[in-house]
Design an enzyme around this catalytic site. Structure first.
Site, PDB file in Angstrom:
ATOM      1  CG  ASP A 222      50.995   7.578  -5.428  1.00 31.81           C
ATOM      2  OD1 ASP A 222      50.251   8.342  -4.774  1.00 31.81           O
ATOM      3  OD2 ASP A 222      51.222   7.731  -6.637  1.00 31.81           O
TER       4      ASP A 222
ATOM      5  CB  SER B  40      40.681  16.330   9.185  1.00 36.49           C
ATOM      6  OG  SER B  40      39.714  17.030   8.461  1.00 36.49           O
TER       7      SER B  40
ATOM      8  CE1 TYR C  60      43.449  20.152   1.732  1.00 41.68           C
ATOM      9  CE2 TYR C  60      42.370  21.917   2.928  1.00 41.68           C
ATOM     10  CZ  TYR C  60      43.365  20.975   2.836  1.00 41.68           C
ATOM     11  OH  TYR C  60      44.274  20.839   3.867  1.00 41.68           O
TER      12      TYR C  60
ATOM     13  CE  LYS D 133      43.144  17.835   4.855  1.00 42.04           C
ATOM     14  NZ  LYS D 133      44.058  16.735   5.211  1.00 42.04           N
TER      15      LYS D 133
ATOM     16  CG  ASN E 224      50.939  14.122   8.177  1.00 40.11           C
ATOM     17  OD1 ASN E 224      50.619  15.159   8.767  1.00 40.11           O
ATOM     18  ND2 ASN E 224      51.864  14.123   7.215  1.00 40.11           N
TER      19      ASN E 224
END
Ligand code: NAP
Length: 353
Positions: A95, A202, A239, A243, A122
């Site tokens: 996790d 990313s 988000y 990334k 990933n």
């Protein structure tokens, strides 16, 4: 090998990133035979990760599918074994939102294997649901609860803790596995020195939706202290920030370990159909689906190119975009000071784990 010695890439426009021309490098056709190579793929149970694992297994790699749900992993593994007629794929429980779990997974891997040729970071989450504690380290439990049952767009607007997974969890996993990667690179076990790879999935969101300041440090504080900054940024920017973090960490990996045989590449896989939109409000998800039109069979190309092609071995420290094209990352992603600051921040967060 240090960072890429290729001439600088040409800028691929955002239109072409969203709607790329036909690929010139194809998967599975152009993926070489991978006999003898071990891959670890995080988030391999669905979406891009599952299809990446499928091609790797079909090409004779040994694959560790690392994800948090054994049940979901087993479904994926059965499916991959059936479709490829091969069975060299193994579940590894992790996790990424729990640093203790990340350590446990790395330790389990190292108890099973002495080598690792390719790590594919990933796994990802787009706007985690606003329910309960987001991480085992207690980041922002209250905020998650606040968002639950609030206005319909609440999870879209506020709740994103992706940074935990994307750059902190993956940072820690990579660092823990680094001794194994370096041993493999040196050929200590096989007797054959080789280049090893760390591939970080990313997104073009690292540029399109990251905060204009790059990283907003206040939003990375634990608990309530970060709420004002997070609310101001919204899930979309958080988000993008997570990334951006992945691209920065990838290029710092390239700089730190490139001369020891590690090739680190980050990438945007393209807008592809997967389970990534599961936490979005259905109306927003419907709109995004209209843009993300490509099948996952295309979405694996860039990851597989970075992870297996001969050409990508020259691309240490680079950022690729769909489908397997060199791209110039955002200005923030190229900022060496930001890179180092984020690396140090990650170092501090994982100390004690
Ligand atoms: N699809 C796109 O258009 C697109 C565009 C740009 C970038 N990306 C990136 O591509 C990568 C793959 O995404 P996808 O589209 O294939 O999405 P997906 O279908 O939702 O797959 C995400 C994977 O990440 C795993 N994951 C999430 N949280 C985790 C955690 N805490 N610990 C371990 N594993 C966890 C998920 O496992 P569970 O099933 O257990 O949740 C799942 O296996 C992500 O990094 C995503 O941000 C995708």
């Amino acid at each position: 090998m240090s960072v890429s010695k290729l001439p600088p890439p040409e800028r691929v426009g955002s239109f072409s990133e969203k709607w790329p021309p036909k690929p010139t490098w194809k998967a599975p056709d152009d993926v070489p035979d991978l006999t003898g190579q071990i891959f670890l793929v995080t988030g391999g149970n669905v979406g891009i990760g599952r299809e990446t694992c499928r091609v790797l297994v079909a090409r004779n790699a040994k694959v560790y599918l690392a994800t948090r749900s054994e049940e979901r992993a087993r479904i994926a593994i059965d499916d991959i074994c059936k479709s490829t007629g091969k069975s060299n794929i193994h579940f590894l429980k992790i996790d990424l939102a729990d640093l203790a779990s990340v350590r446990k997974a790395a330790e389990e891997y190292m108890s099973l294997e002495q080598e690792l040729h390719v790590l594919i970071n990933n796994a990802g989450v787009l706007y985690s649901p606003g329910i309960g504690p987001q991480t085992a380290q207690g980041y922002d439990v209250q905020f998650g609860v606040h968002v639950l049952g609030a206005e319909p767009f609440s999870s879209f607007t506020f709740a994103a803790f992706a940074y935990e997974i994307e750059f902190l969890g993956h940072y820690f996993l990579t660092l823990l596995l680094m001794p194994t990667l370096l041993r493999t690179a040196k050929g200590e076990v096989s007797g054959k020195p080789t280049l090893v790879r760390v591939v970080s999935v990313s997104s073009d969101a690292h540029e399109m939706t990251a905060p204009k300041e790059g990283i907003v440090w206040d939003s990375l504080k634990k608990g309530d202290a970060a709420l004002p900054a997070r609310k101001k940024l919204t899930g979309t920017r958080l988000y993008g920030q997570s990334k951006l973090g992945m691209v920065l960490i990838s290029s710092e990996l390239a700089r730190r370990y490139g001369d020891q045989g590690v090739v680190a590449i980050s990438l945007h896989p393209g807008g592809v159909k997967s389970e990534l939109l599961r936490h979005l409000h259905p109306i927003i998800a419907w709109i995004v689906e209209k843009i993300r039109i490509y099948p996952v069979s295309l979405g694996v190309i860039t990851s597989l190119y970075a992870a297996t092609s001969e050409a990508a071995l020259e691309m240490n420290g680079e950022y690729l975009t769909a489908w397997a094209r060199r791209q110039v990352p955002s200005k923030h992603a190229q900022n060496p000071e930001l890179r180092e600051m984020l690396w140090k921040w990650c170092e501090e967060q994982v100390s004690g784990f």
